[in-house]
Write a protein that holds these residues in place. Structure first.
Motif, PDB file in Angstrom:
ATOM      1  N   PHE A 396     -22.357  71.357 -73.503  1.00 12.47           N
ATOM      2  CA  PHE A 396     -23.676  70.796 -73.802  1.00 12.47           C
ATOM      3  C   PHE A 396     -24.589  71.886 -74.347  1.00 12.47           C
ATOM      4  O   PHE A 396     -24.842  72.889 -73.681  1.00 12.47           O
ATOM      5  N   ARG A 397     -25.097  71.666 -75.553  1.00 17.79           N
ATOM      6  CA  ARG A 397     -26.052  72.581 -76.181  1.00 17.79           C
ATOM      7  C   ARG A 397     -27.277  71.745 -76.566  1.00 17.79           C
ATOM      8  O   ARG A 397     -27.326  71.195 -77.674  1.00 17.79           O
ATOM      9  N   PRO A 398     -28.260  71.629 -75.640  1.00 18.36           N
ATOM     10  CA  PRO A 398     -29.337  70.659 -75.823  1.00 18.36           C
ATOM     11  C   PRO A 398     -30.293  70.950 -76.968  1.00 18.36           C
ATOM     12  O   PRO A 398     -30.924  70.039 -77.491  1.00 18.36           O
ATOM     13  N   VAL A 399     -30.416  72.219 -77.361  1.00 20.82           N
ATOM     14  CA  VAL A 399     -31.381  72.565 -78.409  1.00 20.82           C
ATOM     15  C   VAL A 399     -30.625  73.144 -79.596  1.00 20.82           C
ATOM     16  O   VAL A 399     -29.998  74.196 -79.471  1.00 20.82           O
ATOM     17  N   CYS A 407     -22.734  78.881 -70.178  1.00 14.47           N
ATOM     18  CA  CYS A 407     -21.612  77.950 -70.028  1.00 14.47           C
ATOM     19  C   CYS A 407     -20.353  78.510 -70.683  1.00 14.47           C
ATOM     20  O   CYS A 407     -19.256  78.433 -70.114  1.00 14.47           O
ATOM     21  N   ASP A 408     -20.507  79.083 -71.880  1.00 12.13           N
ATOM     22  CA  ASP A 408     -19.351  79.685 -72.551  1.00 12.13           C
ATOM     23  C   ASP A 408     -18.750  80.788 -71.687  1.00 12.13           C
ATOM     24  O   ASP A 408     -17.528  80.909 -71.571  1.00 12.13           O
ATOM     25  N   GLU A 409     -19.620  81.602 -71.069  1.00 11.89           N
ATOM     26  CA  GLU A 409     -19.135  82.705 -70.234  1.00 11.89           C
ATOM     27  C   GLU A 409     -18.391  82.178 -69.014  1.00 11.89           C
ATOM     28  O   GLU A 409     -17.342  82.717 -68.628  1.00 11.89           O
ATOM     29  N   GLN A 410     -18.923  81.123 -68.381  1.00  8.63           N
ATOM     30  CA  GLN A 410     -18.273  80.588 -67.190  1.00  8.63           C
ATOM     31  C   GLN A 410     -16.911  79.976 -67.492  1.00  8.63           C
ATOM     32  O   GLN A 410     -15.965  80.114 -66.713  1.00  8.63           O
ATOM     33  N   SER A 499     -25.521  75.542 -66.596  1.00 12.94           N
ATOM     34  CA  SER A 499     -26.100  76.589 -67.424  1.00 12.94           C
ATOM     35  C   SER A 499     -27.269  77.255 -66.704  1.00 12.94           C
ATOM     36  O   SER A 499     -27.705  76.809 -65.637  1.00 12.94           O
ATOM     37  N   ARG A 500     -27.791  78.319 -67.311  1.00 17.93           N
ATOM     38  CA  ARG A 500     -28.959  78.994 -66.731  1.00 17.93           C
ATOM     39  C   ARG A 500     -30.181  78.092 -66.720  1.00 17.93           C
ATOM     40  O   ARG A 500     -31.115  78.306 -65.955  1.00 17.93           O
ATOM     41  N   LEU A 501     -30.184  77.083 -67.582  1.00 19.31           N
ATOM     42  CA  LEU A 501     -31.296  76.140 -67.605  1.00 19.31           C
ATOM     43  C   LEU A 501     -31.216  75.122 -66.476  1.00 19.31           C
ATOM     44  O   LEU A 501     -32.097  74.282 -66.323  1.00 19.31           O
ATOM     45  N   GLY A 502     -30.121  75.188 -65.671  1.00 15.80           N
ATOM     46  CA  GLY A 502     -29.950  74.235 -64.589  1.00 15.80           C
ATOM     47  C   GLY A 502     -29.361  72.912 -65.037  1.00 15.80           C
ATOM     48  O   GLY A 502     -29.447  71.914 -64.319  1.00 15.80           O
TER      49      GLY A 502
END
Length: 675
Positions: A396-399, A407-410, A499-502
């Protein structure tokens, strides 16, 4: 609809409405077979926008308990309408009876469950069971009874009219479950789902901590005499020959076919979940639909949906008992949805699949000592309710233009060979996750339309096996679910990919309602359920869906109702899936809605208590809705969904502003790094 199907529909309506004019919601799943279908039809797509809040009731659970205990609750109860009362249990096993028309409390029973148990699956009670002793005098005490399993392993019998304990049942109205094993902590063993009753036998399952140890308490299902509380039989789902494992318990709701004398069990995975090297073979009768003869607990048949489970793909949902027109005549079936999103349809007498189920090769190459099943069963007629493979394109890439690389790193470097990729020490991407697909809320079946309705969840789990020498020294990172799996060569960690954005790392929708034509073997429609309104800044309502562990209700009025992880009860058109109405709740209603008729009006009720594991706001409300009476107008508690071309959507505007803000923040960060 063909002529024969039309006759079948008329027969259903005749049986459920004409012959049973006093139809009431007397079982956890609406009826003993868990169809979650109501023949009530007063509320329709044409008037659902006239719904208003009828009443709201607070149980007092949150205020009467310690803050630590209150934070560990899940109010998942479905009320019953019995003995002119609306009856339900709270997360701390208080049983409460309300006036169905006003919500006023009529009586309350408190079994004094302690605050300090630390139950493995939180404080939760999904419901009670109702039974009438046909051999007792009409005015006898405890002729009609309520049965409830508790978080501290008791089976309690109450007079359904008064709430007083039934003195002749066990000792002073309760039986303590003999676990026959010392617990690691108070709460490792508990009962969360409602018992069921068939042929005067009360059947009780259990919920047990999954990944603490190999030698966990056995997942025994127990049958008790409904009058005396005497133990009639035990059934252990695991065949223990040559294996070392604890439970394959039944924590989810069960179903009963009184005429056949069968109780249907959805069994769980053997312990521990993610390493099975000490339990070789398919592990009968784990991960299975098991039909027991309710009077003696012997097996009539068993069908396994996952062989040698190392993914926690146990059966989480009540087996739905339905009469299905399969194109070659009607037959009685068992419909079993799964976490993987499969729907198995089995003959109720034999357990054989109604349509072919294929054994297909699945990924191999597990850790040392593991012996995977080379194949797994795949239904061929009814499609999976959600996709079963995750690729980088699904992140998911919202913007647009803003890459949150977390997410890619995880997900980078994880083993990901699709469904049934085994757990590994490098880390495995598990999709659907262990709480994905259909969960304990189960499915609903409309016998007239012959359509199955179910909620599904989408999320990614990262599962990693930790070698024992490392596991014994490690301190689990915060936010990571750590299972020691003591006695096995590996511990396990589980993390939901966020993601870091939660935000979940997988693309929305994260929660959907799905309608399935079982006879045709096709998805009729999908509808996203829930928004971010109660979680996002400024109440921004992105329609991305929310995880949905709870189930749905379908009515003869042509509507499907469900709660979600946001604070709304919603109505959908049963034919098209269009969202028609939202009823605001004090906190999320992560429970199954039910409906009943009282004084000539149809009511909708849901327990609204939030969900501690999901991090929602918590509460202790039961909320009822009905159609507005003369002079009443819908309030802020009730609103109609805007149709296409309708009024300006302020939520969408705020969402756009929010996304632009994120994009601006991304540009600023890049410039700052370059500087």
């Amino acid at each position: 609809m063909s002529f024969c199907r039309g006759l079948a529909a008329l027969a259903v309506i005749w049986t459920q409405v004409v012959l049973s004019p006093a139809w009431a919601w007397q079982h956890w799943g609406g009826d003993a077979g868990g169809t979650r279908f109501s023949p009530l039809a007063q509320i329709t797509p044409g008037n659902v926008d006239k719904l208003v809040q009828a009443w709201a009731y607070h149980t007092g659970d949150m205020a009467s308990r310690s803050p630590a205990a209150a934070r560990r609750t899940k109010f998942e109860a479905t009320p019953l309408l019995v003995e002119d009362s609306l009856v339900f249990c709270t997360p701390f096993n208080a049983v409460i009876a309300l006036d169905p028309g006003t919500g006023a409390e009529k009586w309350r029973f408190d079994p004094k469950v302690g605050d300090g148990l630390r139950p493995a699956n939180r404080y939760a009670c999904r419901g009670v069971a109702y039974w009438v002793d046909q051999s007792a005098a009409v005015d006898a005490a405890c002729r009609s009874r309520l049965f409830m399993g508790t978080v501290d392993a008791r089976l309690i019998a109450l007079d359904a009219r008064t709430g007083r304990p039934c003195a002749g049942f066990g000792r002073d109205g309760e039986v303590r479950i003999d676990i026959a094993k010392d617990l690691l902590w108070a709460g490792e063993f508990q009962i969360t789902s409602a018992p069921v009753v068939g042929r005067d036998v009360v059947v009780v399952g259990s919920s047990i901590g999954d990944n603490a140890r190999v030698d966990a308490p056995a997942g025994i299902v127990r049958g008790f005499d409904a009058r005396s509380g005497e133990l009639r039989w035990n059934f252990d789902p695991l065949v223990h020959d040559g294996i070392t494992a604890g439970h394959a318990n039944v924590w989810a709701p069960m179903s009963v076919d009184e005429a056949r004398g069968l109780v249907f069990l959805p069994t769980s995975s053997p312990s521990p979940d993610f390493f099975g090297g000490l339990r070789p073979g398919d592990n009968r009768h784990a991960d299975s639909v098991v039909a027991l003869r309710v009077e003696n607990g012997t097996i009539a048949w068993s069908f396994q949906t996952t062989h040698h489970d190392v993914w926690d793909y146990d059966l989480p949902a009540q087996p739905t008992l339905a009469r299905l027109d399969n194109g070659q005549g009607s037959r009685d079936v068992v419909i079993q949805p799964t976490k993987q999103g499969f729907v198995f349809v089995l003959d109720r007498d034999t357990g054989l699949p109604v349509w072919p189920v294929e054994e297909r090769a699945v990924p191999q190459g597990a850790v040392e000592g593991e012996r995977l099943s080379p194949t797994q069963p795949f239904p061929t007629h009814v499609p999976a309710l959600l996709e079963q493979r995750f690729t980088p394109d699904d992140i998911f890439r919202p913007v647009p233009g803003f890459i949150d690389s977390s997410c890619d790193e995880q997900l980078a470097g994880l083993r990901n060979d699709g469904l049934y990729t085994p757990p590994t020490t490098q880390g495995t991407l598990l999709y659907p996750m262990t709480g994905g697909g259909v969960n304990w809320g189960g499915a609903a079946f409309d016998p007239v339309r012959q359509i199955l309705y179910a909620n599904v969840s989408r999320a990614v789990h990262i599962v990693r096996l930790i070698p024992r020498d490392q596991a014994d020294r490690m301190t689990p990172p915060r936010g990571v679910d750590f299972g020691p799996q003591r006695g096995a060569p590996f511990a396990v960690t589980r993390t939901v990919a966020m993601s870091r954005l939660g935000l979940l790392c997988n693309r929305p929708p994260w929660g959907e309602m799905v309608a399935v034509d079982l006879r045709a073997g096709k998805i009729v429609w999908r509808s996203t359920v829930g928004t971010t309104e109660d979680r996002a800044p400024l109440g921004l309502a992105f329609k991305w869906g929310t995880p949905l562990v709870n189930g749905v209700l379908v009515t003869a009025g042509g509507l499907v109702f469900t709660g979600a992880m946001d604070a709304y009860l919603r109505a959908y058109d049963a034919g098209s899936g269009q969202e028609l109405w939202q009823g605001r709740l004090p906190v999320p209603g992560v429970a199954n809605p039910m409906t009943y008729e009282w004084d000539g009006q149809q009511y909708l009720v849901i327990a609204a208590g939030g969900h501690s594991e999901a991090g929602t706001t918590l509460g202790d409300s039961v909320v009822a809705f009905r159609l507005a009476r003369d002079g009443e107008a819908p309030s802020w508690w009730s609103r109609t969904i805007d149709r296409p071309g309708g009024r300006f959507d302020g939520g969408a505007f705020l969402a756009a502003v929010f996304l632009v803000g994120l994009l601006g923040l991304a540009v600023w960060r890049r410039r700052k790094r370059r500087a």
